[in-house]
Design a protein around this motif. Structure first.
Motif, PDB file in Angstrom:
ATOM      1  N   LEU A   1      -5.558 -18.996  -6.818  1.00  0.00           N
ATOM      2  CA  LEU A   1      -5.253 -18.523  -5.470  1.00  0.00           C
ATOM      3  C   LEU A   1      -5.955 -17.193  -5.219  1.00  0.00           C
ATOM      4  O   LEU A   1      -5.831 -16.251  -6.012  1.00  0.00           O
ATOM      5  N   ALA A   2      -6.685 -17.095  -4.125  1.00  0.00           N
ATOM      6  CA  ALA A   2      -7.204 -15.799  -3.705  1.00  0.00           C
ATOM      7  C   ALA A   2      -6.019 -14.887  -3.390  1.00  0.00           C
ATOM      8  O   ALA A   2      -4.994 -15.338  -2.868  1.00  0.00           O
ATOM      9  N   ILE A   3      -6.161 -13.592  -3.704  1.00  0.00           N
ATOM     10  CA  ILE A   3      -5.039 -12.663  -3.615  1.00  0.00           C
ATOM     11  C   ILE A   3      -5.343 -11.558  -2.600  1.00  0.00           C
ATOM     12  O   ILE A   3      -6.428 -10.980  -2.603  1.00  0.00           O
ATOM     13  N   ALA A   4      -4.378 -11.268  -1.741  1.00  0.00           N
ATOM     14  CA  ALA A   4      -4.421 -10.108  -0.842  1.00  0.00           C
ATOM     15  C   ALA A   4      -3.233  -9.214  -1.158  1.00  0.00           C
ATOM     16  O   ALA A   4      -2.151  -9.706  -1.487  1.00  0.00           O
ATOM     17  N   ILE A   5      -3.435  -7.912  -1.061  1.00  0.00           N
ATOM     18  CA  ILE A   5      -2.379  -6.933  -1.349  1.00  0.00           C
ATOM     19  C   ILE A   5      -1.906  -6.323  -0.035  1.00  0.00           C
ATOM     20  O   ILE A   5      -2.700  -5.884   0.794  1.00  0.00           O
ATOM     21  N   LYS A   6      -0.593  -6.272   0.118  1.00  0.00           N
ATOM     22  CA  LYS A   6       0.010  -5.753   1.349  1.00  0.00           C
ATOM     23  C   LYS A   6       0.957  -4.616   0.988  1.00  0.00           C
ATOM     24  O   LYS A   6       1.905  -4.799   0.249  1.00  0.00           O
ATOM     25  N   SER A   7       0.652  -3.431   1.504  1.00  0.00           N
ATOM     26  CA  SER A   7       1.533  -2.271   1.300  1.00  0.00           C
ATOM     27  C   SER A   7       2.156  -1.926   2.642  1.00  0.00           C
ATOM     28  O   SER A   7       3.238  -2.374   2.982  1.00  0.00           O
ATOM     29  N   GLY A   8       1.444  -1.149   3.467  1.00  0.00           N
ATOM     30  CA  GLY A   8       1.913  -0.896   4.825  1.00  0.00           C
ATOM     31  C   GLY A   8       1.412  -1.932   5.814  1.00  0.00           C
ATOM     32  O   GLY A   8       1.816  -1.939   6.972  1.00  0.00           O
ATOM     33  N   ALA A   9       0.473  -2.803   5.379  1.00  0.00           N
ATOM     34  CA  ALA A   9      -0.101  -3.882   6.208  1.00  0.00           C
ATOM     35  C   ALA A   9      -0.915  -3.346   7.368  1.00  0.00           C
ATOM     36  O   ALA A   9      -1.073  -4.016   8.388  1.00  0.00           O
ATOM     37  N   HIS A  10      -1.480  -2.143   7.231  1.00  0.00           N
ATOM     38  CA  HIS A  10      -2.211  -1.509   8.322  1.00  0.00           C
ATOM     39  C   HIS A  10      -3.715  -1.723   8.253  1.00  0.00           C
ATOM     40  O   HIS A  10      -4.456  -1.085   8.999  1.00  0.00           O
ATOM     41  N   SER A  11      -4.194  -2.580   7.389  1.00  0.00           N
ATOM     42  CA  SER A  11      -5.636  -2.816   7.326  1.00  0.00           C
ATOM     43  C   SER A  11      -6.139  -3.256   8.693  1.00  0.00           C
ATOM     44  O   SER A  11      -5.764  -4.314   9.199  1.00  0.00           O
ATOM     45  N   ALA A  12      -7.003  -2.438   9.289  1.00  0.00           N
ATOM     46  CA  ALA A  12      -7.512  -2.762  10.623  1.00  0.00           C
ATOM     47  C   ALA A  12      -8.320  -4.050  10.612  1.00  0.00           C
ATOM     48  O   ALA A  12      -8.409  -4.755  11.615  1.00  0.00           O
ATOM     49  N   ALA A  13      -8.920  -4.377   9.450  1.00  0.00           N
ATOM     50  CA  ALA A  13      -9.739  -5.584   9.320  1.00  0.00           C
ATOM     51  C   ALA A  13      -8.941  -6.787   8.853  1.00  0.00           C
ATOM     52  O   ALA A  13      -9.510  -7.854   8.613  1.00  0.00           O
TER      53      ALA A  13
END
Length: 369
Positions: free
Chosen positions: A71-83
């Motif tokens: 599974l490709a993985i994404a990390i979410k902290s504040g979820a503010h990634s503009a992209a």
């Protein structure tokens, strides 16, 4: 459990739930739609699986599970990634929102910040002792993403980028190891974390140096007609080349809307705004900002002092979740007159809320290696 990737079976998810200390969320779970949301509503992605770890051991488990199931993985902290990098279609999102919390040592002037903590937590914890870390400008931004991206805000010309105050990072690497990186321990990794790009691991905690500051930030705002843009830029450009490091300066081109919030002479029209934040001694503000009052005549001019914590949360609602946001940035040493005119023309016809801004860099931001 419907909605998960074909590589992740119900039996495997049940086994994961048995040893994972946080939340296991699939498309069939209650709360899935909330779990997959990110700050920028332009991105509406549907991960196969969202895991909310309760600690570093759970992060290692999540990474291992993602690797084992391709599974490709994404990390979410504040979820503010503009992209939109805080989520991913058909992959695994590791959501650190259960790992919040900030602890301040006022004697050592340091802060320990967990991987899911938000800027507002850090600001409040540090200001309780008259201290600060230079961070961003929206309280619900994640500390992790902001820091590892450099960290721009209101105090950086005075104290450096957020990442310049970084003392240590604890992270879980792709092979599941828990590592503490500092200038003395894992120095190459620590160097890489401070600007060499993403994907070194999942940061579970940070340590920062803090700086004496507060509680007041001294501020000023001048509003000009769009037709004055060339003269305003000339003033800002000249001032910026020798501005005191305590002064953060931004010039913006926008439209004066909502109209009722602006002077009638510019309401609904293109305007140029020049705003400063002075983080030094109140007695120095007038002299330090005098050149900004020697340029073109503004339509309106306001100034005063405000508690730093109030300033830091002032735009939290306006920049809240659920808006569609497109952000693009670059660097420039100057702007040609015809470019300035084109930018004013652009905002005149752009959607409501569109703006273009230039922020002064340098000073402490340029002194750190």
């Amino acid at each position: 459990m419907p909605g998960t990737s074909g590589r992740v079976t119900k039996a495997r998810l049940q086994r994961l739930s048995g040893w994972f200390g946080g939340d296991v969320i699939t498309a069939g779970s209650k709360g899935y739609d909330d779990a997959r949301r990110v700050w920028n509503a332009m991105y509406d992605r549907r991960p196969a699986l969202v895991l909310r770890p309760a600690g570093a051991a759970d992060v290692a488990t999540a990474i291992r599970f993602g690797r084992e199931h391709d599974l490709a993985i994404a990390i979410k902290s504040g979820a503010h990634s503009a992209a939109g990098h805080s989520s991913i279609d058909d992959g695994l999102v590791i959501d650190l929102s259960l790992m919040r919390g900030v602890t301040v040592d006022p004697i050592a002037r340091t802060a320990r910040v967990n991987g899911g903590a938000l800027l507002g937590e850090m600001d409040i914890a540090a200001q309780a002792y008259g201290l600060v870390c230079p961070v961003g400008v929206i309280g619900h931004t994640g500390v992790a993403g902001l820091t590892l991206g450099g960290g721009i805000g209101r105090l950086q010309r005075h104290y450096g980028l957020t990442i310049d105050s970084l003392r240590a990072v604890e992270l879980v690497t792709a092979d599941g190891r828990t590592v503490r990186a500092t200038e003395a321990d894992e120095p190459d990794l620590f160097w890489g974390l401070r600007g060499a790009g993403p994907n070194f691991g999942v940061a579970t905690a940070f340590e920062f140096d803090l700086h004496p500051f507060g509680p007041l930030l001294h501020r000023g705002l001048a509003i000009y007609r769009g037709s004055q843009v060339r003269d305003v830029w000339a003033m800002v450009d000249e001032y910026g080349r020798a501005a005191p490091e305590a002064v953060a300066l931004i010039m913006a081109i926008a439209r004066a809307e909502p109209a009722e919030e602006y002077p009638p002479s510019v309401a609904g029209e293109p305007i140029v705004l020049v705003a400063y934040n002075h983080s030094g001694d109140a007695a120095a503000v007038e002299a330090d900002t005098a050149p900004l009052r020697a340029g073109p005549e503004p339509v309106s001019l306001t100034s005063g002092s405000q508690p730093y914590l109030e300033v830091q949360t002032a735009n939290d609602l306006a920049m809240g979740w659920g808006h569609r946001s497109w952000i693009l940035g670059s660097y420039a040493d100057d702007l040609r007159p015809d470019v300035l005119d084109a930018l004013v023309d652009h905002v005149a016809d752009a959607p409501t809320g569109a703006s273009i801004s230039a922020s002064l860099q340098g000073s402490a931001m340029a002194r750190f290696a």
